[in-house]
Design an enzyme around this catalytic site. Structure first.
Site, PDB file in Angstrom:
ATOM      1  N   GLN B  45       7.978 -64.622   8.575  1.00 30.10           N
ATOM      2  CA  GLN B  45       9.010 -63.701   8.092  1.00 30.10           C
ATOM      3  C   GLN B  45      10.226 -63.757   9.009  1.00 30.10           C
ATOM      4  OE1 GLN B  45       8.954 -61.913   5.264  1.00 30.10           O
ATOM      5  NE2 GLN B  45       6.925 -62.663   4.710  1.00 30.10           N
ATOM      6  N   ASP B  51      17.501 -66.905   9.202  1.00 33.92           N
ATOM      7  CA  ASP B  51      18.372 -67.848   8.504  1.00 33.92           C
ATOM      8  C   ASP B  51      19.660 -67.092   8.155  1.00 33.92           C
ATOM      9  OD1 ASP B  51      19.738 -69.334   6.568  1.00 33.92           O
ATOM     10  OD2 ASP B  51      17.886 -70.219   5.794  1.00 33.92           O
ATOM     11  N   ARG B  54      21.278 -67.408   4.621  1.00 32.84           N
ATOM     12  CA  ARG B  54      20.484 -66.668   3.639  1.00 32.84           C
ATOM     13  C   ARG B  54      20.729 -65.166   3.777  1.00 32.84           C
ATOM     14  NH1 ARG B  54      15.449 -64.167   4.465  1.00 32.84           N
ATOM     15  NH2 ARG B  54      13.936 -64.232   2.756  1.00 32.84           N
ATOM     16  N   GLY B  78       8.393 -59.792  -4.346  1.00 35.74           N
ATOM     17  CA  GLY B  78       8.015 -60.580  -3.162  1.00 35.74           C
ATOM     18  C   GLY B  78       8.768 -60.075  -1.954  1.00 35.74           C
ATOM     19  N   GLU B 100       4.839 -56.645  -2.950  1.00 43.21           N
ATOM     20  CA  GLU B 100       4.489 -57.744  -2.048  1.00 43.21           C
ATOM     21  C   GLU B 100       2.993 -58.035  -2.189  1.00 43.21           C
ATOM     22  OE1 GLU B 100       5.881 -59.953  -0.082  1.00 43.21           O
ATOM     23  OE2 GLU B 100       3.926 -60.598   0.660  1.00 43.21           O
ATOM     24  N   GLU B 129       2.329 -59.704 -11.354  1.00 46.02           N
ATOM     25  CA  GLU B 129       1.775 -59.784 -12.702  1.00 46.02           C
ATOM     26  C   GLU B 129       0.912 -58.562 -13.029  1.00 46.02           C
ATOM     27  OE1 GLU B 129       2.109 -62.210 -10.580  1.00 46.02           O
ATOM     28  OE2 GLU B 129       3.345 -63.635 -11.687  1.00 46.02           O
ATOM     29  N   GLU B 143      14.171 -62.900  -3.335  1.00 46.09           N
ATOM     30  CA  GLU B 143      14.469 -64.197  -2.721  1.00 46.09           C
ATOM     31  C   GLU B 143      13.275 -65.072  -3.049  1.00 46.09           C
ATOM     32  OE1 GLU B 143      14.079 -67.123  -1.279  1.00 46.09           O
ATOM     33  OE2 GLU B 143      13.981 -66.533   0.830  1.00 46.09           O
ATOM     34  N   GLU B 152       7.151 -73.964  -5.207  1.00 44.03           N
ATOM     35  CA  GLU B 152       6.473 -72.672  -5.040  1.00 44.03           C
ATOM     36  C   GLU B 152       6.276 -71.971  -6.380  1.00 44.03           C
ATOM     37  OE1 GLU B 152       7.801 -69.937  -1.996  1.00 44.03           O
ATOM     38  OE2 GLU B 152       8.795 -71.533  -0.896  1.00 44.03           O
ATOM     39  N   HIS B 321      17.271 -72.945   6.239  1.00 42.54           N
ATOM     40  CA  HIS B 321      15.903 -73.403   6.476  1.00 42.54           C
ATOM     41  C   HIS B 321      15.382 -74.210   5.290  1.00 42.54           C
ATOM     42  CE1 HIS B 321      14.883 -70.005   3.897  1.00 42.54           C
ATOM     43  NE2 HIS B 321      13.661 -70.480   3.806  1.00 42.54           N
TER      44      HIS B 321
END
Lengths: 492, 492
Positions: B45, B51, B54, B78, B100, B129, B143, B152, B321
């Site tokens: 994390q 970054d 970002r 997320g 998360e 979901e 993100e 991913e 990154h």
């Protein structure tokens, strides 16, 4: 070719579970994704086949004991590229069943055929637990040993094979295995402490910046981050190729396994009290090294004609790809020749992944004067991510994903954690924490064997230093060249 | 704190499957073991939160468009350590749901509380979901971008969140995404070719030794080993931070995604014909670089007050990154300014793992003279082991397992494979394969921007070379010292 696909593959992602691994149910899909699939690379097979110590031991075990193989039926568990099956056939086996869970089976089949042994060796792609053989066998041969012997838990499959398919008079190759621990000195702990410190400095900078530039206070995560980093740097056992001179006391056996009789429940946990005597004057106890050896002795009623041993102990010339596992003690403790180290060791399978291990170490130092030094407690568990289960060479594991990641950080496997009891030792005068630099070897006479003597010599007179002076003309020429080239600035 | 565990975790190894990922059924246990678990490290994390490009993009997107957040309900998909959720709250959101899947949720909860936003931000540990929210939301922020955007496959979860929980008038953060490819020059191909060659030399030695010392002929595996190594070294895309001067032609967009309307079926495959014009005189086409950018534009009816863009294009000062993915062409082709490159690109999800991608590239060179150079075909697929799915920093991935493994080998991610058609190009006079050393930059005027000019200067006059001469007295002193010390042999 008499080969065929037999039984279910470990690779079907059917999600079926079984509880054979002792306690935790095993998801076969997860297990295949994490474990078996990594053994399907030829590069990996080649690396294992290039381990000369490993190869010599199995080669000698088979060919110096042909009487065990001649005319017999043999089962090779986890055959990989098939070399043990082929040797068994070359030693005269009537029939060899080579069971391999991964698609490496296909390559094994090709090698068998290329060596014209397809009438003897039958390669079967399937997991040992599911395979059905047409007969019982006289010999089971397998190279099932993981790091520190039991990591990977592959011996379970060998036990399963033995109980189902070995004749009552059958022989196991190898027949015995032993796990060893010994006190060691190493600079790894200092290095890892530095890594940990700079990682925490980094974190401080990070939380400052996140607060100042982005208005979010992350400092509440400092403690969990510190725990994560401690676990990673200081509480994880390390793969290392120890030099024999780093072993500073007698090695103690913590587990002996008779491959003919051991059951899964015998190896689910390893618990042992052990003691070791320090053999070096005035040195640092930096942790313990762990390794194993296996023997090929045949069976009591049907012994080997020539016993062979494969050891993964620290060695100058005969190191193996298994190396040793290092469990760090933090901070190190001052000890000297004659001190007794009484330890207890406990290892059990990780709940998250039955192929990884959780380890607890503890030890107390009884000085020759009789004084007892407070108990040191080390907890070590296999915190490694699940994909580090196998003896997989680095290159197949690591996509370089982040430009800021230093490769120096990429060397961990298990972990070691120290209780407040051991931290308080820093204030015990007898146990002053020493820097690696002050820890030059001081050998007792009893320990000055050939290898260590050679090492002392090296410390005083690095090889080739006298050759350095021959470089001086080259250096002078280079200086001249640099001066010349600097006087001719290139055109832009 | 209003947080609670909601719905089922991806982490339960229940082996349940769903077919949402397009075709291949997904074993949730395997997916968690391979994917989610790696995001549960604070170190990881921290690397993403460090970054700057970002962070700045998301920070500006939120705080320069507070009107989208003020008094609204927001969903963070997320959430990781919760930073986007916290910014949303700080920008005035009435309620933020931070979903998360990993245990990172616990840390996010702590950060939320430490920033005194527990009444606004509700952290929910669960997979998107399965999560059930008490209301629909006005903004979805996430993100979700992987390497080359779609690796991913996390955007699936964002789509799921949008379809279930975004109000008809809602806004997506980011709102748009674009994938880019551009022709590049690089020395990576030469390096990888050398690696491949020495790996094959190694193999020859290995098979010789195995035959001579151990009586087993392994040479039948030479072809599959060569294929495995080619795939690994030459047919796998590479993570790289390209310098802008390595881009030798116009970049082409190969996919545009409107995050408000895209469906999973829109992103299951990316197929595109693209063309690029070479902008550099007499150079080598060594392959293609791929990257992405995302935009925060709000919604047509409710646009951003200030549009923000996050780009991962090659950059001197603003690299991320994510870096770029490099797809190598082997051998490279000679091209020059004005040549047209007509390419086709196709990417689909790997059958083995829906979070990895298989890529096919092809391109033809139409020279300014009108001559058409035979078609070059590049096949690239994500051969990487499954554990390299995430943007995980190196150090958490790699136990150093083998002393013979060189770290230099540990830098691969995807792969590139060349058909006989492209190999025949080596004999085409116009396409002479050039060594990297002869490939010095020759910039056309049109391409000589500030950065590349600086680079040319560097090539002709390496920084600090003039300082080397100042070292000469030191070197001479050292020579004298070595001579002196060699005349005083140490006592043994």
């Amino acid at each position: 070719m008499g080969s065929h696909r037999n039984g279910g593959r470990g690779g079907d992602q059917s999600g079926t579970s079984n509880g054979d691994a002792g306690g935790a149910p095993v998801d076969k899909g997860v297990d295949f994704a994490n474990y078996f699939c990594t053994y399907a690379f030829l590069y990996h097979q080649k690396e294992m086949l290039s381990d000369r110590v490993r190869m010599d031991a199995y080669y000698n075990a088979v060919f110096k004991n042909k009487h065990h193989f001649h005319g017999q039926a043999v089962l090779d568990v986890g055959a990989g590229s098939g070399i043990l099956a082929i040797w068994s056939a070359q030693a005269g086996a009537r029939k060899v069943y080579a069971v391999e869970a991964t698609s490496m089976a296909e390559h094994a089949r090709a090698v068998v055929k290329a060596n014209n042994l397809q009438d003897v060796v039958e390669v079967i792609e399937g997991s040992m637990e599911d395979v059905v053989l047409p007969e019982k066998v006289d010999v089971i041969i397998s190279e099932w040993m993981g790091y520190f012997l039991l990591r990977e838990s592959m011996f379970d499959s060998v036990i399963c094979a033995r109980d189902r398919w070995l004749k009552p008079t059958g022989v196991m190759y190898p027949s015995h295995a032993t796990m060893w621990v010994a006190p060691i000195r190493t600079g790894l702990g200092d290095q890892k402490n530095n890594d940990y410190d700079s990682s925490m400095d980094d974190w401080e900078r990070f939380t400052d910046e996140t607060k100042n530039y982005y208005g979010v206070d992350m400092s509440v995560l400092t403690k969990p981050f510190s725990q994560e980093q401690k676990k990673y740097y200081l509480q994880t056992s390390l793969w290392n190729n120890l030099h024999p001179h780093q072993v500073i006391g007698t090695a103690a056996s913590i587990k002996e396994i008779d491959c003919l009789t051991a059951s899964v429940s015998d190896i689910l946990e390893v618990n042992s009290n052990f003691s070791s005597t320090v053999t070096l004057q005035n040195t640092r106890l930096c942790g313990y090294g762990g390794w194993f050896d296996v023997q090929f002795r045949g069976r009591k009623e049907d012994p080997a004609q020539e016993e062979v041993e494969l050891t993964t102990a620290p060695s100058v010339d005969d190191s193996t790809h298994w190396g040793q596992q290092v469990f760090l003690l933090n901070p190190p403790a001052r000890i000297t020749e004659g001190d007794k180290l009484n330890g207890s060791f406990s290892m059990k399978r990780s709940k998250e992944n039955h192929r990884l291990m959780e380890v607890e170490f503890s030890c107390e130092i009884r000085q020759q004067s009789g004084e007892l030094v407070p108990r040191l407690v080390a907890l070590c568990s296999s915190c490694s991510p699940s994909f580090s289960i196998t003896r997989l060479p680095l290159r197949l594991l690591v996509p370089k994903m982040h430009r800021s990641s230093s490769t120096a950080r990429a060397s961990e496997e298990f972990l070691v954690n120290f209780s407040p009891a051991s931290l308080s030792l820093a204030s015990t005068p007898l146990l002053k924490t020493a820097a690696a630099s002050e820890d030059l070897p001081v050998y007792s006479n009893g320990n000055s064997d050939h290898a260590t003597k050679k090492e002392i010599g090296l410390l005083h007179n690095p090889p080739g230093r006298e050759n350095v002076i021959h470089l001086i003309p080259v250096v002078l020429f280079l200086c001249g060249f640099i001066l010349w080239i600097s006087s001719h600035p290139p055109k832009m």
